[in-house]
Write an enzyme that holds these catalytic residues in place. Sequence first.
Site, mmCIF file in Angstrom:
data_model
loop_
_atom_site.group_PDB
_atom_site.id
_atom_site.type_symbol
_atom_site.label_atom_id
_atom_site.label_comp_id
_atom_site.label_asym_id
_atom_site.label_seq_id
_atom_site.Cartn_x
_atom_site.Cartn_y
_atom_site.Cartn_z
ATOM 1 N N ASP A 214 0.648 -4.214 -6.661
ATOM 2 C CA ASP A 214 1.169 -2.875 -6.321
ATOM 3 C C ASP A 214 1.805 -2.158 -7.508
ATOM 4 O OD1 ASP A 214 0.200 -3.462 -3.812
ATOM 5 O OD2 ASP A 214 2.165 -3.685 -2.860
ATOM 6 N N GLU B 4 3.673 -3.754 5.907
ATOM 7 C CA GLU B 4 2.231 -3.872 6.126
ATOM 8 C C GLU B 4 1.837 -4.635 7.385
ATOM 9 O OE1 GLU B 4 -0.166 -2.298 4.323
ATOM 10 O OE2 GLU B 4 0.860 -1.698 2.469
ATOM 11 N N HIS C 75 -0.903 -8.754 -3.595
ATOM 12 C CA HIS C 75 -1.236 -7.694 -4.556
ATOM 13 C C HIS C 75 -0.038 -7.377 -5.445
ATOM 14 C CE1 HIS C 75 -3.408 -7.050 -0.696
ATOM 15 N NE2 HIS C 75 -4.459 -6.988 -1.515
ATOM 16 N N ASP D 30 0.885 -9.480 3.856
ATOM 17 C CA ASP D 30 -0.415 -9.975 3.374
ATOM 18 C C ASP D 30 -0.266 -11.056 2.302
ATOM 19 O OD1 ASP D 30 -0.396 -8.754 0.767
ATOM 20 O OD2 ASP D 30 -1.327 -6.934 1.546
HETATM 21 N N1 ARG Z 1 -4.782 -3.137 -5.692
HETATM 22 C C1 ARG Z 1 -5.360 -2.435 -4.585
HETATM 23 C C2 ARG Z 1 -5.110 -0.939 -4.730
HETATM 24 O O1 ARG Z 1 -4.404 -0.539 -5.610
HETATM 25 C C3 ARG Z 1 -4.815 -2.957 -3.253
HETATM 26 C C4 ARG Z 1 -3.372 -2.662 -2.990
HETATM 27 C C5 ARG Z 1 -2.902 -3.259 -1.704
HETATM 28 N N2 ARG Z 1 -1.504 -2.991 -1.525
HETATM 29 C C6 ARG Z 1 -0.798 -3.280 -0.427
HETATM 30 N N3 ARG Z 1 0.464 -2.883 -0.409
HETATM 31 N N4 ARG Z 1 -1.306 -3.928 0.580
HETATM 32 O O2 ARG Z 1 -5.620 -0.172 -3.935
HETATM 33 MN MN MN Z 2 2.039 -4.727 -1.042
HETATM 34 MN MN MN Z 3 -0.443 -6.622 -0.323
#
Ligand code: ARG
Ligand code: MN
Ligand code: MN
Length: 301
Positions: A125, A270, A123, A227
């Site tokens: 982020d 995570e 992602h 992830d």
């Molecule tokens: N883009 C999605 C959101 O803003 C998923 C974010 C996932 N982030 C992470 N650090 N695993 O909710």
């Molecule tokens: Mn992340």
């Molecule tokens: Mn992520």
Amino acid sequence: KSVSVVGVPFNGGQPRTGVEEGPIRLVEFGLLNQFEEMGYEVEYEANEDITSLRPAEDPDTLNLKQPKYVSAVTEVVSKQILKRAQEGKFVLTLGGDHSVALATVSGVFGAYPNACLVWVDAHADINTPASTDSGNIHGCPLSFLTGIAGDHPDFRWVQPLLKTNRLTYIGLRDIDEGEKAIIRKLGIKAFSMHHVDRYGIGQVVEMALNHVNPDRDLPIHLSFDVDALDPSVAPSTGTPVRGGLTFREGHYICEAIAETGLLVAADIMEVNPALEDTNSVFQTIQVGCSLARCCLGESLL
Ligand code: ARG
Ligand code: MN
Ligand code: MN
Ligand code: MN
């Protein structure tokens, strides 16, 4: 050689419990002993008491969930990390969800203003309060750190220390439309899994560093969301996405960056030991530990 390990048992940036147990489980697995065996002097801050920073009332504000809690924890931890980094110690932060990067990047870039950031993640982020669909702050830290979030009453302490030309991504494959627009508009150098397939991980790391650190003379901060790895490699995480980095690709990133001699801080984020079966948890914790050891130069000859 000395390493300062900062555990941040925090889950307030996303809805699933369990991720707050990431740090203690990595430590119980033997991470600190492993560093000692590698010849490091190790100090460890567990931050067991951060849940006491949870406010009685924490209403959604400008779309964000639990903004006061996330802000309070990350502000406190950022000061800790700043201090350790200023002492010249390698700072290894164990998450916790990725909102904790508000603390790590603020602390590391406070100590090393010319640093660059390699963000390894499925992602991006970088959602802003305006662009986030989920309201989960772990999807937003980079918008505050780069100063594109706009004013948010709970995050005024966050300084925009990260210039967008000092940020690069590796491993992306689940990016929101709003984030795509931001990445394009700001010209952020992003290497998705598509690029890993096309060029191979060796070339990708080289190109990423060429962009953020062309003369290989700037300090590097690596923020590794587990992830980014394929769910077959790191299943115990809150937002798994298929088609990720292999075990070796993930380790290669850490090894190649450690090899530059410029890595000053790393985050392993995570890891959620409450998700999936015992074997999945074991695998995920084990891979978290081995990524961390690679960041500290384990595989260098
Ligand atoms: N883009 C999605 C959101 O803003 C998923 C974010 C996932 N982030 C992470 N650090 N695993 O909710
Ligand atoms: Mn992340
Ligand atoms: Mn992520
Ligand atoms: Mn979305």
